[in-house]
Scaffold this active site. Structure first.
Site, PDB file in Angstrom:
ATOM      1  N   LYS A 193       0.940  52.075  25.071  1.00  0.00           N
ATOM      2  CA  LYS A 193       0.870  52.531  23.679  1.00  0.00           C
ATOM      3  C   LYS A 193       1.955  53.547  23.361  1.00  0.00           C
ATOM      4  CE  LYS A 193      -3.344  50.621  22.324  1.00  0.00           C
ATOM      5  NZ  LYS A 193      -4.777  50.804  22.215  1.00  0.00           N
ATOM      6  N   ARG A 253      -8.815  49.105  29.442  1.00  0.00           N
ATOM      7  CA  ARG A 253      -8.201  47.893  28.863  1.00  0.00           C
ATOM      8  C   ARG A 253      -6.700  47.957  29.116  1.00  0.00           C
ATOM      9  NH1 ARG A 253      -5.848  46.200  24.153  1.00  0.00           N
ATOM     10  NH2 ARG A 253      -6.441  44.127  23.393  1.00  0.00           N
TER      11      ARG A 253
HETATM   12  N1  HH2 Z   1      -5.981  48.117  21.456  1.00  0.00           N
HETATM   13  C1  HH2 Z   1      -5.389  47.014  20.943  1.00  0.00           C
HETATM   14  C2  HH2 Z   1      -6.148  45.891  20.599  1.00  0.00           C
HETATM   15  N2  HH2 Z   1      -7.489  45.873  20.797  1.00  0.00           N
HETATM   16  N3  HH2 Z   1      -9.462  46.935  21.543  1.00  0.00           N
HETATM   17  C3  HH2 Z   1     -10.079  48.014  22.053  1.00  0.00           C
HETATM   18  N4  HH2 Z   1     -11.405  48.010  22.255  1.00  0.00           N
HETATM   19  N5  HH2 Z   1      -9.373  49.154  22.391  1.00  0.00           N
HETATM   20  C4  HH2 Z   1      -8.019  49.248  22.213  1.00  0.00           C
HETATM   21  O1  HH2 Z   1      -7.433  50.319  22.502  1.00  0.00           O
HETATM   22  C5  HH2 Z   1      -7.329  48.100  21.651  1.00  0.00           C
HETATM   23  C6  HH2 Z   1      -8.110  46.962  21.322  1.00  0.00           C
HETATM   24  C7  HH2 Z   1      -3.897  47.002  20.758  1.00  0.00           C
HETATM   25  O2  HH2 Z   1      -3.249  46.576  21.914  1.00  0.00           O
HETATM   26  P1  HH2 Z   1      -2.716  45.085  22.153  1.00  0.00           P
HETATM   27  O3  HH2 Z   1      -3.852  44.118  22.227  1.00  0.00           O
HETATM   28  O4  HH2 Z   1      -1.824  45.054  23.330  1.00  0.00           O
HETATM   29  O5  HH2 Z   1      -1.810  44.809  20.891  1.00  0.00           O
HETATM   30  P2  HH2 Z   1      -2.020  43.954  19.560  1.00  0.00           P
HETATM   31  O6  HH2 Z   1      -3.164  44.493  18.782  1.00  0.00           O
HETATM   32  O7  HH2 Z   1      -0.702  44.110  18.821  1.00  0.00           O
HETATM   33  O8  HH2 Z   1      -2.298  42.531  19.962  1.00  0.00           O
END
Ligand code: HH2
Length: 281
Positions: A222, A256
């Site tokens: 992040k 995660r």
């Molecule tokens: N962060 C992201 C997406 N979903 N869900 C939970 N519970 N907690 C988090 O911190 C979280 C989440 C964002 O990360 P990422 O999936 O890598 O990116 P994107 O939303 O652009 O797919």
């Protein structure tokens, strides 16, 4: 609470668990497009489980600031084929979605957990999860909406405000009939928060743990880690592992992450060097 009850599994949280991220999206912030085809995403599921992932989290909507929201049909077309494969791998599988229609279809297909960055606030979302007898749910805090959330995040006391929100959403879930042992909470690192806010949530994470539900956190790659290290998103492995370990040390029970193998190794060292009572949430 050392158990997280989900559709097929009562997940033992006496040690921290690693949730591997599977983004079936063309535009995710850290791995956008890399696993956008169902075939690439299913291979990615296999790889993460082989690396030691305790859970898989499959998402078909990017929450990156400015990302386009897909329709429910589009999201399902991305997620369902990958979910069906992931469900054969012997680990609990969550679906990262805010759309009630996607929740219902994913649960019908056998998903173990709904992971909602909007904490079941969309109309119909609480009911979609409550209608299932036993699935788990992760309720995450976000200030605003992805498109604008980083414009000017503002809190009185970020840790207290996030804790109050999570307790309030958990109450709403309980009233809807979702059992306490089915619910995990997540402070939503990077969702409507400055680097300072995110770091306060880690420094004072114990206040969130004391809410009494399993805490799930996502620091992986992040932007706060980029701010601290000056590194681009694909260069944040070491910072991500450090943050995951700090979160585990301060009581988080589900981490995660994108980089499963490195996080699993780091946690093995940490778990081997602490007394079991230190590990109590
Ligand atoms: N962060 C992201 C997406 N979903 N869900 C939970 N519970 N907690 C988090 O911190 C979280 C989440 C964002 O990360 P990422 O999936 O890598 O990116 P994107 O939303 O652009 O797919």
């Amino acid at each position: 609470m050392n158990i997280w009850r989900t559709s097929r599994f009562a997940i033992d949280l006496s040690r921290p668990r690693v949730m591997g991220i599977v983004n079936v999206t063309p535009d995710s912030f850290s791995d956008g497009g890399q696993f956008a085809s169902a075939r690439d995403a299913t291979l990615h599921c296999d790889q993460l489980v082989a690396e030691g992932a305790d859970l898989l989290d499959i998402g078909g909507e990017s929450t990156r600031p400015g990302a386009r929201t897909p329709s429910a049909d589009e999201e399902l077309a991305r997620v369902l084929p990958v979910l069906r494969h992931a469900l054969t791998l012997g680990v609990p599988v969550s679906v990262d979605t805010s759309q009630p229609a996607v929740m219902r279809a994913a649960l019908d297909a056998g998903a173990d957990i709904v992971n909602d960055v909007r904490a079941l606030q969309r109309p119909g979302a609480l009911d979609a999860v409550a209608a299932h007898a036993s699935c788990g749910v992760c309720l995450m805090h976000m200030q605003g909406e992805p498109g604008t959330m980083q414009a000017a995040p503002h809190y009185g006391d970020v840790v207290r405000d996030v804790a109050a929100f999570l307790a309030h959403r958990r109450d709403a879930a309980l009233v809807a009939g979702i059992g306490f042992e089915r619910i995990a909470l997540d402070p939503g690192i990077g969702f409507g928060k400055t680097a300072e806010h995110n770091l306060a949530l880690l420094a004072r994470q114990r206040e969130l743990v004391s809410l009494g539900s399993p805490l799930l956190v996502g620091w992986s790659r992040k932007s706060t880690l980029g701010t601290l290290t000056g590194r681009a998103v694909d260069q944040r492995l070491h910072a991500s592992v450090a943050a995951a370990l700090m979160a585990a040390e301060r009581g988080a029970r589900i981490l995660r992450v994108h980089d499963v193998a490195a996080t699993v190794d780091a946690l093995k060292v940490w778990c081997a060097t602490i007394a079991p009572e230190d590990n109590a949430p």
